[in-house]
Design a protein around this motif. Structure first.
Motif, PDB file in Angstrom:
ATOM      1  N   ARG A   1     -52.983  60.148  17.538  1.00 51.32           N
ATOM      2  CA  ARG A   1     -53.939  60.796  18.428  1.00 51.32           C
ATOM      3  C   ARG A   1     -55.261  60.036  18.469  1.00 51.32           C
ATOM      4  N   LYS A   2     -55.637  59.394  17.372  1.00 46.94           N
ATOM      5  CA  LYS A   2     -56.860  58.591  17.387  1.00 46.94           C
ATOM      6  C   LYS A   2     -56.741  57.462  18.407  1.00 46.94           C
ATOM      7  N   VAL A   3     -55.561  56.868  18.483  1.00 42.14           N
ATOM      8  CA  VAL A   3     -55.361  55.779  19.453  1.00 42.14           C
ATOM      9  C   VAL A   3     -55.449  56.317  20.871  1.00 42.14           C
ATOM     10  N   SER A   4     -54.716  57.405  21.149  1.00 44.47           N
ATOM     11  CA  SER A   4     -54.663  57.919  22.526  1.00 44.47           C
ATOM     12  C   SER A   4     -55.968  58.577  22.959  1.00 44.47           C
ATOM     13  N   ASP A   5     -56.696  59.178  22.021  1.00 45.10           N
ATOM     14  CA  ASP A   5     -57.908  59.910  22.389  1.00 45.10           C
ATOM     15  C   ASP A   5     -59.172  59.054  22.332  1.00 45.10           C
ATOM     16  N   GLU A   6     -59.247  58.151  21.348  1.00 44.80           N
ATOM     17  CA  GLU A   6     -60.458  57.335  21.197  1.00 44.80           C
ATOM     18  C   GLU A   6     -60.373  56.017  21.970  1.00 44.80           C
TER      19      GLU A   6
ATOM     20  N   LEU B   1     -51.762  50.510  23.983  1.00 43.92           N
ATOM     21  CA  LEU B   1     -50.974  51.274  23.019  1.00 43.92           C
ATOM     22  C   LEU B   1     -51.115  52.792  23.195  1.00 43.92           C
ATOM     23  N   ALA B   2     -52.071  53.230  23.994  1.00 41.68           N
ATOM     24  CA  ALA B   2     -52.346  54.667  24.096  1.00 41.68           C
ATOM     25  C   ALA B   2     -51.130  55.482  24.545  1.00 41.68           C
ATOM     26  N   PRO B   3     -50.395  55.073  25.608  1.00 45.01           N
ATOM     27  CA  PRO B   3     -49.218  55.871  25.993  1.00 45.01           C
ATOM     28  C   PRO B   3     -48.164  55.943  24.892  1.00 45.01           C
ATOM     29  N   ASP B   4     -47.917  54.801  24.228  1.00 49.06           N
ATOM     30  CA  ASP B   4     -46.926  54.791  23.154  1.00 49.06           C
ATOM     31  C   ASP B   4     -47.378  55.651  21.982  1.00 49.06           C
ATOM     32  N   ALA B   5     -48.667  55.646  21.705  1.00 50.54           N
ATOM     33  CA  ALA B   5     -49.189  56.459  20.607  1.00 50.54           C
ATOM     34  C   ALA B   5     -49.006  57.944  20.904  1.00 50.54           C
ATOM     35  N   LEU B   6     -49.242  58.328  22.151  1.00 50.89           N
ATOM     36  CA  LEU B   6     -49.071  59.730  22.534  1.00 50.89           C
ATOM     37  C   LEU B   6     -47.596  60.124  22.461  1.00 50.89           C
TER      38      LEU B   6
ATOM     39  N   PHE C   1     -45.770  65.822  24.940  1.00 53.32           N
ATOM     40  CA  PHE C   1     -45.024  65.050  25.943  1.00 53.32           C
ATOM     41  C   PHE C   1     -45.500  65.387  27.356  1.00 53.32           C
ATOM     42  N   THR C   2     -45.840  66.639  27.580  1.00 54.50           N
ATOM     43  CA  THR C   2     -46.372  67.029  28.895  1.00 54.50           C
ATOM     44  C   THR C   2     -47.706  66.327  29.153  1.00 54.50           C
ATOM     45  N   GLU C   3     -48.544  66.253  28.132  1.00 51.05           N
ATOM     46  CA  GLU C   3     -49.811  65.528  28.253  1.00 51.05           C
ATOM     47  C   GLU C   3     -49.557  64.057  28.568  1.00 51.05           C
ATOM     48  N   LEU C   4     -48.566  63.483  27.916  1.00 46.83           N
ATOM     49  CA  LEU C   4     -48.208  62.085  28.180  1.00 46.83           C
ATOM     50  C   LEU C   4     -47.846  61.886  29.651  1.00 46.83           C
ATOM     51  N   LEU C   5     -47.022  62.780  30.203  1.00 51.18           N
ATOM     52  CA  LEU C   5     -46.610  62.650  31.607  1.00 51.18           C
ATOM     53  C   LEU C   5     -47.791  62.803  32.550  1.00 51.18           C
ATOM     54  N   ASN C   6     -48.748  63.647  32.180  1.00 54.79           N
ATOM     55  CA  ASN C   6     -49.914  63.861  33.035  1.00 54.79           C
ATOM     56  C   ASN C   6     -50.899  62.692  32.977  1.00 54.79           C
ATOM     57  N   ARG C   7     -51.071  62.116  31.781  1.00 49.76           N
ATOM     58  CA  ARG C   7     -52.061  61.063  31.623  1.00 49.76           C
ATOM     59  C   ARG C   7     -51.534  59.674  31.976  1.00 49.76           C
ATOM     60  N   TYR C   8     -50.272  59.430  31.663  1.00 47.35           N
ATOM     61  CA  TYR C   8     -49.702  58.097  31.898  1.00 47.35           C
ATOM     62  C   TYR C   8     -48.337  58.227  32.571  1.00 47.35           C
ATOM     63  N   PRO C   9     -48.291  58.804  33.780  1.00 47.78           N
ATOM     64  CA  PRO C   9     -47.006  59.135  34.411  1.00 47.78           C
ATOM     65  C   PRO C   9     -46.115  57.939  34.711  1.00 47.78           C
ATOM     66  N   ASP C  10     -46.707  56.768  34.911  1.00 50.05           N
ATOM     67  CA  ASP C  10     -45.909  55.600  35.298  1.00 50.05           C
ATOM     68  C   ASP C  10     -45.598  54.662  34.135  1.00 50.05           C
TER      69      ASP C  10
ATOM     70  N   PRO D   1     -43.761  53.219  30.630  1.00 43.91           N
ATOM     71  CA  PRO D   1     -42.431  53.297  30.009  1.00 43.91           C
ATOM     72  C   PRO D   1     -42.349  54.425  28.987  1.00 43.91           C
ATOM     73  N   ALA D   2     -43.464  54.703  28.305  1.00 49.48           N
ATOM     74  CA  ALA D   2     -43.471  55.798  27.331  1.00 49.48           C
ATOM     75  C   ALA D   2     -43.217  57.137  28.017  1.00 49.48           C
ATOM     76  N   ALA D   3     -43.746  57.303  29.234  1.00 53.60           N
ATOM     77  CA  ALA D   3     -43.536  58.556  29.961  1.00 53.60           C
ATOM     78  C   ALA D   3     -42.064  58.734  30.323  1.00 53.60           C
ATOM     79  N   ALA D   4     -41.393  57.640  30.653  1.00 52.19           N
ATOM     80  CA  ALA D   4     -39.968  57.725  30.976  1.00 52.19           C
ATOM     81  C   ALA D   4     -39.177  58.249  29.776  1.00 52.19           C
ATOM     82  N   LYS D   5     -39.519  57.767  28.584  1.00 51.32           N
ATOM     83  CA  LYS D   5     -38.859  58.265  27.373  1.00 51.32           C
ATOM     84  C   LYS D   5     -39.273  59.700  27.088  1.00 51.32           C
ATOM     85  N   GLY D   6     -40.537  60.008  27.385  1.00 49.48           N
ATOM     86  CA  GLY D   6     -41.044  61.345  27.136  1.00 49.48           C
ATOM     87  C   GLY D   6     -40.334  62.403  27.973  1.00 49.48           C
TER      88      GLY D   6
END
Length: 263
Positions: free
Chosen positions: A91-96, A102-107, A135-144, A146-151
């Protein structure tokens, strides 16, 4: 001593911290960084986590590797079974550092850590719900990403597990002929997780239960939902006949009103 205390006499020796050589500090940080990477790649996650904690203390505030260090620290915690500590680092990576690559993968990994903690659907779903929220936050913040696809895959799986938990609760009440409670659980399940296999089973059961209770209008509404969300349901036309049953050939959701008394 008296002269020093009174401010007179020659100045005493400088007892402050010795100046740090920036080059030596950088070399120390670089060395620890390499040690941490080696430990991580060898699977020595406990040692790696300790090293990356030291690395973060040695890095200067402007060091571009700080997000990576938090990410590796999170992965090291994850590997050693400390999922909640892993979540904090991810969360430190994705939020800060939200714009860091790396932020999408961290989330995603934060959600993965929560999901790992929820091992059985029948247990307290708090970790499962936290994973779904992440995972819902991931889809909203980084929808496109590769991490979102896995999410999306993970999200569907978790929703199916939560739906199954609700379906098991409904079945318990059905077995005990507590139809009102069973109906409440099934309707909540369908509303929250309409596309899951458990929702399909619940809709079929709702049609049957409402039919047995004589609630034809409610049965018709469930038939409409069944046709809308699960048109591939086995024997759908028998469960919800187009004529002589709970619904007719009108669009999904249309219902046949029961005849008035004496009709």
């Amino acid at each position: 001593l008296a002269a020093c205390k009174s401010g007179g006499g020659a100045a005493g020796p400088n007892i402050g911290p010795a100046p740090v050589d920036p080059e030596l500090a950088k070399q120390k940080a670089d060395s620890l960084w390499q040690v941490g990477l080696k430990q991580f790649r060898q699977g020595s996650f406990h040692s790696a986590s300790e090293t990356f904690q030291r690395v973060l203390l040695e890095f200067t505030p402007a060091d571009p590797r700080i997000p990576q260090a938090h990410f590796y620290l999170g992965e090291s915690y994850f590997g050693s079974g400390s999922q909640l500590q892993a979540v904090r680092e991810f969360r430190k990576v994705s939020d800060e550092y939200p714009s860091n690559p790396l932020a999408p993968d961290a989330l995603y990994r934060a959600g993965d850590a929560y999901a790992t903690l929820w091992k059985k659907p029948q247990l307290d779903p708090s970790y499962g719900q936290s994973a779904i929220a992440t995972f819902t936050e991931l889809l909203n913040r980084y929808p496109d990403s590769p991490a979102a696809a896995k999410g999306r895959t993970q999200l569907a799986d978790l929703q199916a597990k939560l739906a199954y938990k609700e379906w098991e609760n409904a079945r318990y009440y059905l077995r005990n002929k507590a139809f009102d409670s069973a109906i409440l659980y099934m309707k909540a399940l369908v509303a929250a997780y309409p596309n899951t296999p458990s929702a399909q089973q619940a809709l079929v059961q709702l049609v049957k239960t409402y039919g047995e209770l004589g609630y034809l209008e409610d049965a018709g509404e469930m038939c409409g939902a069944l046709r809308q969300y699960h048109p591939d349901t086995k024997n759908l036309d028998q469960i919800c006949p187009a004529a002589g049953g709970c619904v007719d050939d009108r669009p999904a959701g249309s219902v046949v009103r029961p005849d008035p008394p004496g009709a």
